[in-house]
Design a protein around this motif. Structure first.
Motif, PDB file in Angstrom:
ATOM      1  N   LEU A 177      46.254   7.828 -79.888  1.00  0.00           N
ATOM      2  CA  LEU A 177      45.947   6.968 -78.757  1.00  0.00           C
ATOM      3  C   LEU A 177      47.184   6.301 -78.179  1.00  0.00           C
ATOM      4  O   LEU A 177      47.253   6.030 -76.992  1.00  0.00           O
ATOM      5  N   ARG A 178      48.161   6.036 -79.023  1.00  0.00           N
ATOM      6  CA  ARG A 178      49.363   5.388 -78.493  1.00  0.00           C
ATOM      7  C   ARG A 178      50.096   6.305 -77.526  1.00  0.00           C
ATOM      8  O   ARG A 178      50.866   5.851 -76.695  1.00  0.00           O
ATOM      9  N   THR A 179      49.877   7.599 -77.650  1.00  0.00           N
ATOM     10  CA  THR A 179      50.441   8.560 -76.698  1.00  0.00           C
ATOM     11  C   THR A 179      49.276   9.303 -76.046  1.00  0.00           C
ATOM     12  O   THR A 179      49.207  10.515 -76.064  1.00  0.00           O
ATOM     13  N   LEU A 180      48.360   8.523 -75.490  1.00  0.00           N
ATOM     14  CA  LEU A 180      47.090   9.065 -75.035  1.00  0.00           C
ATOM     15  C   LEU A 180      47.245  10.244 -74.086  1.00  0.00           C
ATOM     16  O   LEU A 180      46.509  11.212 -74.171  1.00  0.00           O
ATOM     17  N   GLY A 181      48.180  10.173 -73.174  1.00  0.00           N
ATOM     18  CA  GLY A 181      48.300  11.237 -72.193  1.00  0.00           C
ATOM     19  C   GLY A 181      48.912  12.505 -72.738  1.00  0.00           C
ATOM     20  O   GLY A 181      48.787  13.564 -72.132  1.00  0.00           O
ATOM     21  N   ALA A 182      49.563  12.466 -73.890  1.00  0.00           N
ATOM     22  CA  ALA A 182      50.333  13.604 -74.364  1.00  0.00           C
ATOM     23  C   ALA A 182      49.465  14.748 -74.868  1.00  0.00           C
ATOM     24  O   ALA A 182      49.779  15.909 -74.654  1.00  0.00           O
ATOM     25  N   ASP A 183      48.369  14.432 -75.522  1.00  0.00           N
ATOM     26  CA  ASP A 183      47.587  15.484 -76.159  1.00  0.00           C
ATOM     27  C   ASP A 183      46.112  15.404 -75.772  1.00  0.00           C
ATOM     28  O   ASP A 183      45.252  15.920 -76.462  1.00  0.00           O
ATOM     29  N   SER A 184      45.804  14.751 -74.641  1.00  0.00           N
ATOM     30  CA  SER A 184      44.411  14.496 -74.305  1.00  0.00           C
ATOM     31  C   SER A 184      43.713  15.677 -73.661  1.00  0.00           C
ATOM     32  O   SER A 184      42.517  15.623 -73.424  1.00  0.00           O
ATOM     33  N   LYS A 185      44.443  16.768 -73.382  1.00  0.00           N
ATOM     34  CA  LYS A 185      43.760  17.939 -72.823  1.00  0.00           C
ATOM     35  C   LYS A 185      42.902  18.627 -73.869  1.00  0.00           C
ATOM     36  O   LYS A 185      42.024  19.414 -73.548  1.00  0.00           O
ATOM     37  N   SER A 186      43.138  18.306 -75.151  1.00  0.00           N
ATOM     38  CA  SER A 186      42.273  18.838 -76.200  1.00  0.00           C
ATOM     39  C   SER A 186      41.097  17.907 -76.467  1.00  0.00           C
ATOM     40  O   SER A 186      40.171  18.280 -77.175  1.00  0.00           O
ATOM     41  N   GLY A 187      41.121  16.696 -75.891  1.00  0.00           N
ATOM     42  CA  GLY A 187      40.001  15.782 -75.997  1.00  0.00           C
ATOM     43  C   GLY A 187      40.192  14.636 -76.960  1.00  0.00           C
ATOM     44  O   GLY A 187      40.316  14.832 -78.161  1.00  0.00           O
ATOM     45  N   ILE A 239      33.195  18.954 -71.154  1.00  0.00           N
ATOM     46  CA  ILE A 239      34.308  19.609 -71.851  1.00  0.00           C
ATOM     47  C   ILE A 239      34.720  20.870 -71.104  1.00  0.00           C
ATOM     48  O   ILE A 239      35.906  21.099 -70.814  1.00  0.00           O
ATOM     49  N   ALA A 240      33.728  21.706 -70.780  1.00  0.00           N
ATOM     50  CA  ALA A 240      34.028  22.957 -70.077  1.00  0.00           C
ATOM     51  C   ALA A 240      34.629  22.687 -68.706  1.00  0.00           C
ATOM     52  O   ALA A 240      35.594  23.351 -68.286  1.00  0.00           O
ATOM     53  N   PHE A 241      34.088  21.704 -68.014  1.00  0.00           N
ATOM     54  CA  PHE A 241      34.560  21.385 -66.664  1.00  0.00           C
ATOM     55  C   PHE A 241      36.004  20.894 -66.690  1.00  0.00           C
ATOM     56  O   PHE A 241      36.849  21.354 -65.913  1.00  0.00           O
ATOM     57  N   CYS A 242      36.312  19.962 -67.592  1.00  0.00           N
ATOM     58  CA  CYS A 242      37.668  19.400 -67.648  1.00  0.00           C
ATOM     59  C   CYS A 242      38.680  20.439 -68.127  1.00  0.00           C
ATOM     60  O   CYS A 242      39.811  20.476 -67.622  1.00  0.00           O
ATOM     61  N   LEU A 287      39.574  22.714 -65.286  1.00  0.00           N
ATOM     62  CA  LEU A 287      40.485  22.046 -64.353  1.00  0.00           C
ATOM     63  C   LEU A 287      41.865  21.804 -64.957  1.00  0.00           C
ATOM     64  O   LEU A 287      42.817  21.538 -64.228  1.00  0.00           O
ATOM     65  N   ASP A 288      41.957  21.838 -66.284  1.00  0.00           N
ATOM     66  CA  ASP A 288      43.156  21.396 -67.004  1.00  0.00           C
ATOM     67  C   ASP A 288      43.343  19.891 -66.829  1.00  0.00           C
ATOM     68  O   ASP A 288      44.451  19.385 -66.650  1.00  0.00           O
ATOM     69  N   MET A 289      42.211  19.198 -66.874  1.00  0.00           N
ATOM     70  CA  MET A 289      42.162  17.753 -66.679  1.00  0.00           C
ATOM     71  C   MET A 289      42.120  17.044 -68.030  1.00  0.00           C
ATOM     72  O   MET A 289      41.283  17.362 -68.886  1.00  0.00           O
ATOM     73  N   PRO A 290      43.030  16.091 -68.290  1.00  0.00           N
ATOM     74  CA  PRO A 290      42.982  15.347 -69.560  1.00  0.00           C
ATOM     75  C   PRO A 290      41.704  14.515 -69.645  1.00  0.00           C
ATOM     76  O   PRO A 290      41.312  13.866 -68.677  1.00  0.00           O
ATOM     77  N   SER A 342      33.060  15.685 -82.295  1.00  0.00           N
ATOM     78  CA  SER A 342      34.285  16.030 -83.007  1.00  0.00           C
ATOM     79  C   SER A 342      34.360  17.530 -83.222  1.00  0.00           C
ATOM     80  O   SER A 342      35.416  18.166 -83.039  1.00  0.00           O
ATOM     81  N   GLY A 343      33.222  18.125 -83.590  1.00  0.00           N
ATOM     82  CA  GLY A 343      33.186  19.581 -83.764  1.00  0.00           C
ATOM     83  C   GLY A 343      33.373  20.319 -82.454  1.00  0.00           C
ATOM     84  O   GLY A 343      34.109  21.322 -82.396  1.00  0.00           O
ATOM     85  N   LEU A 344      32.752  19.853 -81.379  1.00  0.00           N
ATOM     86  CA  LEU A 344      32.890  20.484 -80.078  1.00  0.00           C
ATOM     87  C   LEU A 344      34.340  20.446 -79.587  1.00  0.00           C
ATOM     88  O   LEU A 344      34.788  21.342 -78.856  1.00  0.00           O
ATOM     89  N   LEU A 345      35.056  19.407 -79.994  1.00  0.00           N
ATOM     90  CA  LEU A 345      36.467  19.281 -79.601  1.00  0.00           C
ATOM     91  C   LEU A 345      37.399  20.071 -80.506  1.00  0.00           C
ATOM     92  O   LEU A 345      38.611  20.027 -80.339  1.00  0.00           O
TER      93      LEU A 345
END
Length: 312
Positions: free
Chosen positions: A10-20, A269-272, A275-278, A304-307
């Motif tokens: 979370l401290r680097t929220l934007g860095a890895d948020s494309k995985s959810g 999840i599928a929609f984002c 789009l490649d949307m975080p 958690s499993g879906l992600l």
């Protein structure tokens, strides 16, 4: 107890948020509850969270919103502990990040400044929430709170509220982004089309303006009774009429809402990802009924499993 091996997520929220990203939201106990009982409630909460691979916790700041909705509140407003104080005094065992909501209008500039000067930006993030209506008397306006954060704790990762059904919400998100918000957390989502419209408008407007879109976390909350449904609607959640009918006439309202939340999560999840949307999710229960709280934990576990996370 959950370890803190992913505490930087979370401290680097934007860095890895494309995985959810995945958060779990709770409301601090009521101020009227004895200290020992608060400790028991907290221990039970932490035990539940130990079974779910979440990136962090969200602590809500509850305010009286009767100015926004004059109709009778289905569940009475009862003051709760200040989320910052609850975090400091009772959640020392929680090693992952915590998003602390601040209804900034409740506090004076001096109170907000004092908290910002003490906040540990390595453990804490925040979401600043403005007044519930234009007529509400406030001590500090949202722009003033943003300015205080820039001056006294610029390292504090700040988020903003997103209300998917509000017209031109994507423009509000961009304005909040320019004011320093690095992520957004939605109001409870039951109308998935409204959420997709908001995200699509935001994503493409960012692209047109050559801005990197910030993560949008969708809040999901199970509904276990007609009374909980009435409370969601009182809070301003848009529940489509067909779904309201289904929930009101279901043999098992909780199971019906659970499956709907899960279907919405899969859709988002599928929609984002297309789009490649975080993005991410915040799971909560607006009810204090044990059965609804446990269903919300189960929903977080399925998310958690879906992600793509390993099962606990």
């Amino acid at each position: 107890m959950v370890d803190d091996s992913d505490s930087t997520a979370l401290r680097t929220l934007g860095a890895d948020s494309k995985s959810g990203i995945l958060l779990f939201g709770i409301t601090p106990p009521r101020v009227s509850i004895p200290t020992e009982r608060i400790r028991e409630i907290t221990a039970a909460t932490l035990a539940r969270l130990a079974t779910v691979d979440v990136d962090g916790l969200a602590l809500y700041d509850i305010d009286d919103e009767s100015d926004r909705n004059p109709e009778e509140r289905p569940f009475p407003y009862l003051p709760t502990l200040d989320p910052a104080a609850y975090h400091a005094d009772y959640l020392g065992e929680w090693k992952r990040p915590t998003v602390i909501y601040r209804c900034v209008g409740k506090y004076s500039e001096a109170q907000i400044r004092a908290w910002l000067q003490e906040a540990d930006a390595e453990r804490v993030l925040s979401v600043f929430v403005g007044a519930s209506s234009k007529s509400k008397a406030v001590q500090t306006l949202l722009p003033q709170a943003h300015a205080l954060r820039r001056e006294y704790c610029p390292s504090l990762q700040l988020g903003g509220v997103a209300i998917a059904e509000r017209p031109d919400e994507h423009l509000r998100l961009i304005a909040k982004q320019e004011a320093g918000c690095g992520y957004f957390i939605s109001q409870v989502i039951y109308n998935v089309d409204a959420a997709k419209n908001m995200v699509s408008d935001y994503y493409y407007t960012c692209r047109d303006r050559q801005l990197a879109p910030n993560p949008v976390l969708f809040t999901l909350s199970v509904c276990g009774s007609v009374k909980t449904l009435a409370f969601l609607k009182w809070l301003g959640v848009d529940v489509p009429r067909w779904l309201e009918n289904s929930l009101c006439h279901a043999e098992d309202t909780l199971a019906e809402s659970y499956e709907h939340c899960l279907a919405n999560a899969r859709d988002l999840i599928a929609f984002c990802r297309k789009l490649d949307m975080p993005f991410g999710f915040l799971v909560e229960s607006v009810s204090i009924r044990k059965v609804e709280i446990e269903a919300s934990v189960a929903l977080a576990r399925e998310l958690s499993g879906l992600l793509g996370r390993a099962a606990k």
